[in-house]
Design a protein around this motif. Structure first.
Motif, PDB file in Angstrom:
ATOM      1  N   ALA A 375      30.429  50.080  43.387  1.00 13.78           N
ATOM      2  CA  ALA A 375      30.495  48.634  43.194  1.00 13.78           C
ATOM      3  C   ALA A 375      31.928  48.216  42.968  1.00 13.78           C
ATOM      4  CB  ALA A 375      29.635  48.203  42.017  1.00 13.78           C
ATOM      5  N   VAL A 376      32.286  47.056  43.504  1.00  9.97           N
ATOM      6  CA  VAL A 376      33.604  46.454  43.295  1.00  9.97           C
ATOM      7  C   VAL A 376      33.392  45.123  42.614  1.00  9.97           C
ATOM      8  CG1 VAL A 376      35.610  45.419  44.402  1.00  9.97           C
ATOM      9  CG2 VAL A 376      34.754  47.620  45.200  1.00  9.97           C
ATOM     10  N   MET A 377      34.193  44.842  41.588  1.00  8.81           N
ATOM     11  CA  MET A 377      34.138  43.567  40.878  1.00  8.81           C
ATOM     12  C   MET A 377      35.509  42.896  40.950  1.00  8.81           C
ATOM     13  SD  MET A 377      31.964  44.432  37.429  1.00  8.81           S
ATOM     14  CE  MET A 377      31.854  42.699  37.030  1.00  8.81           C
ATOM     15  N   TYR A 378      35.501  41.610  41.272  1.00 10.28           N
ATOM     16  CA  TYR A 378      36.715  40.806  41.214  1.00 10.28           C
ATOM     17  C   TYR A 378      36.656  39.961  39.945  1.00 10.28           C
ATOM     18  CZ  TYR A 378      39.018  41.645  45.697  1.00 10.28           C
ATOM     19  OH  TYR A 378      39.720  42.202  46.736  1.00 10.28           O
ATOM     20  N   VAL A 379      37.807  39.863  39.276  1.00 12.81           N
ATOM     21  CA  VAL A 379      37.892  39.114  38.027  1.00 12.81           C
ATOM     22  C   VAL A 379      39.037  38.100  38.168  1.00 12.81           C
ATOM     23  CG1 VAL A 379      38.188  39.246  35.525  1.00 12.81           C
ATOM     24  CG2 VAL A 379      37.161  41.175  36.773  1.00 12.81           C
ATOM     25  N   ASP A 380      38.719  36.839  37.854  1.00 13.72           N
ATOM     26  CA  ASP A 380      39.742  35.796  37.919  1.00 13.72           C
ATOM     27  C   ASP A 380      39.739  35.049  36.594  1.00 13.72           C
ATOM     28  OD1 ASP A 380      41.528  34.121  39.983  1.00 13.72           O
ATOM     29  OD2 ASP A 380      40.479  32.718  38.652  1.00 13.72           O
ATOM     30  N   LEU A 381      40.906  34.992  35.926  1.00 10.21           N
ATOM     31  CA  LEU A 381      40.980  34.330  34.625  1.00 10.21           C
ATOM     32  C   LEU A 381      40.853  32.818  34.797  1.00 10.21           C
ATOM     33  CD1 LEU A 381      43.855  36.322  32.864  1.00 10.21           C
ATOM     34  CD2 LEU A 381      41.403  36.833  32.995  1.00 10.21           C
ATOM     35  N   ASP A 382      40.166  32.209  33.852  1.00 10.45           N
ATOM     36  CA  ASP A 382      39.966  30.756  33.857  1.00 10.45           C
ATOM     37  C   ASP A 382      41.046  30.086  33.010  1.00 10.45           C
ATOM     38  OD1 ASP A 382      37.679  31.108  35.391  1.00 10.45           O
ATOM     39  OD2 ASP A 382      36.411  31.375  33.612  1.00 10.45           O
ATOM     40  N   ASP A 383      41.622  29.027  33.542  1.00 11.37           N
ATOM     41  CA  ASP A 383      42.588  28.204  32.815  1.00 11.37           C
ATOM     42  C   ASP A 383      43.807  28.998  32.327  1.00 11.37           C
ATOM     43  OD1 ASP A 383      40.948  25.947  33.102  1.00 11.37           O
ATOM     44  OD2 ASP A 383      39.777  26.511  31.332  1.00 11.37           O
ATOM     45  N   PHE A 384      44.183  30.007  33.100  1.00 19.56           N
ATOM     46  CA  PHE A 384      45.359  30.782  32.681  1.00 19.56           C
ATOM     47  C   PHE A 384      46.630  29.938  32.761  1.00 19.56           C
ATOM     48  CE2 PHE A 384      48.836  33.811  33.701  1.00 19.56           C
ATOM     49  CZ  PHE A 384      48.818  34.518  32.500  1.00 19.56           C
ATOM     50  N   LYS A 385      46.655  28.973  33.660  1.00 21.65           N
ATOM     51  CA  LYS A 385      47.815  28.090  33.770  1.00 21.65           C
ATOM     52  C   LYS A 385      48.084  27.355  32.467  1.00 21.65           C
ATOM     53  CE  LYS A 385      49.629  24.231  36.526  1.00 21.65           C
ATOM     54  NZ  LYS A 385      49.838  23.353  35.369  1.00 21.65           N
ATOM     55  N   ALA A 386      47.007  26.979  31.783  1.00 22.34           N
ATOM     56  CA  ALA A 386      47.177  26.269  30.516  1.00 22.34           C
ATOM     57  C   ALA A 386      47.860  27.140  29.470  1.00 22.34           C
ATOM     58  CB  ALA A 386      45.818  25.799  30.005  1.00 22.34           C
ATOM     59  N   PHE A 464      33.623  36.470  37.142  1.00 24.76           N
ATOM     60  CA  PHE A 464      33.402  37.779  37.756  1.00 24.76           C
ATOM     61  C   PHE A 464      32.573  37.620  39.023  1.00 24.76           C
ATOM     62  CE2 PHE A 464      34.738  40.836  34.489  1.00 24.76           C
ATOM     63  CZ  PHE A 464      34.955  39.986  33.416  1.00 24.76           C
ATOM     64  N   GLY A 465      32.878  38.476  39.983  1.00 27.90           N
ATOM     65  CA  GLY A 465      32.044  38.566  41.169  1.00 27.90           C
ATOM     66  C   GLY A 465      31.898  40.017  41.557  1.00 27.90           C
ATOM     67  N   ALA A 466      30.648  40.490  41.731  1.00 29.23           N
ATOM     68  CA  ALA A 466      30.401  41.900  42.018  1.00 29.23           C
ATOM     69  C   ALA A 466      29.734  42.052  43.370  1.00 29.23           C
ATOM     70  CB  ALA A 466      29.536  42.512  40.928  1.00 29.23           C
ATOM     71  N   ALA A 467      30.072  43.162  44.045  1.00 31.64           N
ATOM     72  CA  ALA A 467      29.438  43.510  45.313  1.00 31.64           C
ATOM     73  C   ALA A 467      29.085  44.989  45.270  1.00 31.64           C
ATOM     74  CB  ALA A 467      30.366  43.215  46.481  1.00 31.64           C
ATOM     75  N   LEU A 468      27.819  45.304  45.543  1.00 30.05           N
ATOM     76  CA  LEU A 468      27.333  46.684  45.555  1.00 30.05           C
ATOM     77  C   LEU A 468      27.344  47.181  46.995  1.00 30.05           C
ATOM     78  CD1 LEU A 468      26.132  48.874  43.656  1.00 30.05           C
ATOM     79  CD2 LEU A 468      23.878  48.006  44.302  1.00 30.05           C
ATOM     80  N   ALA A 469      27.981  48.300  47.239  1.00 28.26           N
ATOM     81  CA  ALA A 469      28.155  48.801  48.601  1.00 28.26           C
ATOM     82  C   ALA A 469      26.849  49.353  49.160  1.00 28.26           C
ATOM     83  CB  ALA A 469      29.225  49.883  48.623  1.00 28.26           C
ATOM     84  N   ASP A 470      26.659  49.148  50.476  1.00 28.14           N
ATOM     85  CA  ASP A 470      25.590  49.847  51.187  1.00 28.14           C
ATOM     86  C   ASP A 470      26.230  50.601  52.350  1.00 28.14           C
ATOM     87  OD1 ASP A 470      26.068  48.079  53.299  1.00 28.14           O
ATOM     88  OD2 ASP A 470      24.501  46.685  52.628  1.00 28.14           O
ATOM     89  N   ARG A 471      25.407  51.229  53.175  1.00 29.17           N
ATOM     90  CA  ARG A 471      25.937  52.115  54.200  1.00 29.17           C
ATOM     91  C   ARG A 471      26.692  51.355  55.292  1.00 29.17           C
ATOM     92  NH1 ARG A 471      22.488  52.471  58.648  1.00 29.17           N
ATOM     93  NH2 ARG A 471      20.499  51.331  58.437  1.00 29.17           N
ATOM     94  N   HIS A 472      26.540  50.016  55.354  1.00 29.59           N
ATOM     95  CA  HIS A 472      27.237  49.238  56.361  1.00 29.59           C
ATOM     96  C   HIS A 472      28.623  48.771  55.918  1.00 29.59           C
ATOM     97  CE1 HIS A 472      23.605  49.114  58.761  1.00 29.59           C
ATOM     98  NE2 HIS A 472      22.924  48.706  57.683  1.00 29.59           N
TER      99      HIS A 472
END
Length: 536
Positions: A375-386, A464-472
């Motif tokens: 599985a791959v997860m992307y993480v993006d901080l919220d309001d980091f500019k502030a 957060f956003g996660a994607a679970l890999a399959d054979r494709h």
């Protein structure tokens, strides 16, 4: 008599001296050998010379009284004196008969040419007059001890002073001759010029001192050792104690110390012995090898080992003549540079390029299913500019480091945490499906991360956003799906925020058919605008 012809018959000076002693002994055993020609006919006892293996001329002995024609005796004695004088003149070494007061009334041509004095000059001055000041005391001590009967001769390396004021080194051998009653009568001195030998010896000593100083002070360990893991060292320079904490004496005494000091992970390295078995010739450089040696105090020292193969002059066995150079700093810098290539300088997390390679490796393992999931997860901080706007970029960097530390704590061992750039992070989790899903859930529940800034708290949340890999899945497709899931979570959080709801992440729930149907795959950055728009 011309001495040039007879001198050519001598093989060398040392052999000439040996033969001369024997000849003197034979010629003087039954005849007189006075200090000057005037007294030759007046003496009836012979002056024995040293035998070839002896250290002095033999004592003269009395002869039985025999009625003999005085003229025949005188003629025989004169002939023997002539023979001895001819022999002395022809000798390739300097010879002088020395009286007990230290003068030299009889000398040969070699000695006269060696020092430049005439026969009359030698006869009128003591040997101390043509001896270097530094050697007079020792020469006189030995001569006086011989005359006093403490010994029958002595040897000495000393400096003579030529008539022109120059000096030369000689090897002097003095033998005492006694009269018929056993009393000291005179001495015979033999002098061999060793100036060139002494000069060469001094040059050799100077060269040895020079190279010893180089060896002892060069920042490397110089060694001579037998090849192979159990090879015994025959020499190791003092620098060893600085490098590894062992004295040279300890290292030479224990043939196993070198092999025991090698780091266990480096003991399977290619050894010098293997290179020799492959036909390495004498005086050829062996392949340079780098490995770790354990310091006496327990830490590791990286060394580079360079050696040349030479055969021992005594037994013909191969010996390694080499140097060990401490390359610990270079290895540390090399590892640091390699780490910098693959890791983020601020957080120490793996960077984008390295993360992509790790995903490639994880997907290459195949056999995805319940027992093995990726599985791959992307993480993006919220309001980091502030945070940057309100507290400054230094505080923003501290927040990024705190988020990196929190993510490391949330994922299981063996997972990869990456900073992709700015305030974007990524996680790679592998293992059983249950383990991967649990890790995704734990990371998604990270909540807020806060940093104390002068009594105030800079806080950020994350989507957060996660994607679970399959054979494709390929790496690019898996990363794209995780990015899309994170973007959907971000949009969902914005809508929830407008409704006053929770902004935590959602997961990507699209089917595999949706992912492969040609749906829009624009990146999160495309949809959300540039980083400058979002973070100023």
């Amino acid at each position: 008599m011309d001495a040039a012809g007879p001198q050519e018959t001598w093989p060398d000076s040392a052999e000439g001296a040996r033969l001369l002693r024997g000849a003197l002994a034979a010629l003087t055993r039954e005849g007189g050998f006075p200090l000057d020609g005037v007294a030759a006919a007046k003496r009836s006892a012979s002056a024995p010379a040293p035998t070839p293996g002896g250290s002095r001329l033999p004592r003269r002995r009395k002869r039985d009284a025999v009625a003999e024609d005085p003229a025949a005796v005188v003629a025989r004695q004169a002939e023997r004196i002539r023979q001895v004088e001819s022999l002395i003149e022809a000798a390739p070494i300097g010879i002088g008969l020395v009286s007990l007061d230290g003068r030299t009334p009889l000398t040969n041509d070699t000695l006269r040419r060696l020092l430049g004095y005439s026969t009359e000059e030698f006869a009128s001055m003591p040997f101390s007059a043509y001896t270097a000041l530094e050697d007079i005391a020792e020469n006189e001590r030995l001569f006086d001890a011989m005359v006093a009967g403490e010994n029958d001769g002595f040897g000495l390396e000393k400096r003579f002073v030529r008539k022109d004021g120059t000096s030369l080194w000689v090897d002097l051998t003095v033998s005492l001759v006694r009269d018929a009653d056993g009393r000291p009568d005179y001495a015979i001195g033999m002098t061999q010029d060793i100036t060139d030998r002494k000069r060469l010896a001094e040059e050799l000593r100077a060269a040895e001192l020079h190279y010893r100083l180089l060896v002892e002070h060069v920042p490397a360990v110089v060694y001579i050792a037998e090849p192979g893991p159990g090879g015994r060292f025959s020499y190791v320079s003092p620098r060893l104690e600085w490098m590894l904490g062992y004295s040279p004496e300890e290292w030479l005494a224990d043939a196993t110390l070198w092999s025991r000091s090698i780091h266990p992970a480096d003991r399977a390295m290619r050894t010098h012995e293997e290179a020799i078995r492959q036909g390495l010739g004498e005086d050829e450089m062996l392949p340079s090898i780098t490995y770790r040696l354990r310091h006496r105090e327990g830490h590791d020292v990286w060394v580079r080992d360079d050696a040349v193969l030479r055969r021992d002059d005594d037994d013909g066995r191969p010996r390694l003549h080499g140097v060990l150079v401490d390359v610990t700093q270079e290895k540390t810098l090399e590892e640091r540079l390699a780490h910098m290539v693959d890791h983020d300088a601020l957080t120490g997390l793996v960077n984008r390029a390295h993360f992509h390679r790790l995903v490639d490796e994880a997907l290459a393992g195949g056999n995805l299913g319940a027992r093995r999931a990726v599985a791959v997860m992307y993480v993006d901080l919220d309001d980091f500019k502030a945070v940057n706007d309100n507290f400054g970029h230094a505080a923003g960097d501290r927040v990024l480091v705190a988020v990196a530390d929190r993510l490391r704590e949330l994922v299981p061992a063996g997972s990869a945490v990456a900073r992709l750039g700015g305030d974007e992070f990524a996680l790679l989790v592998t293992g059983t499906r249950a383990r991967v899903e649990a890790a995704v859930a734990a990371a998604s529940a990270m909540g807020q991360v806060s940093v104390d800034v002068a009594g105030e708290y800079a806080r950020v949340g994350a989507s957060f956003g996660a994607a679970l890999a399959d054979r494709h899945h390929t790496t690019e497709l898996l990363l794209h799906d995780a990015d899309q899931a994170m973007y959907q979570a971000k949009l969902g959080g914005d809508r929830a925020d407008r409704r006053g709801g929770d902004r935590r992440t959602t997961a990507d729930r699209r089917t595999g058919a949706d992912r492969r149907s040609g749906a829009d795959r624009r990146t999160t950055a495309d949809r959300r605008g540039t980083a400058a728009d979002r973070r100023a």
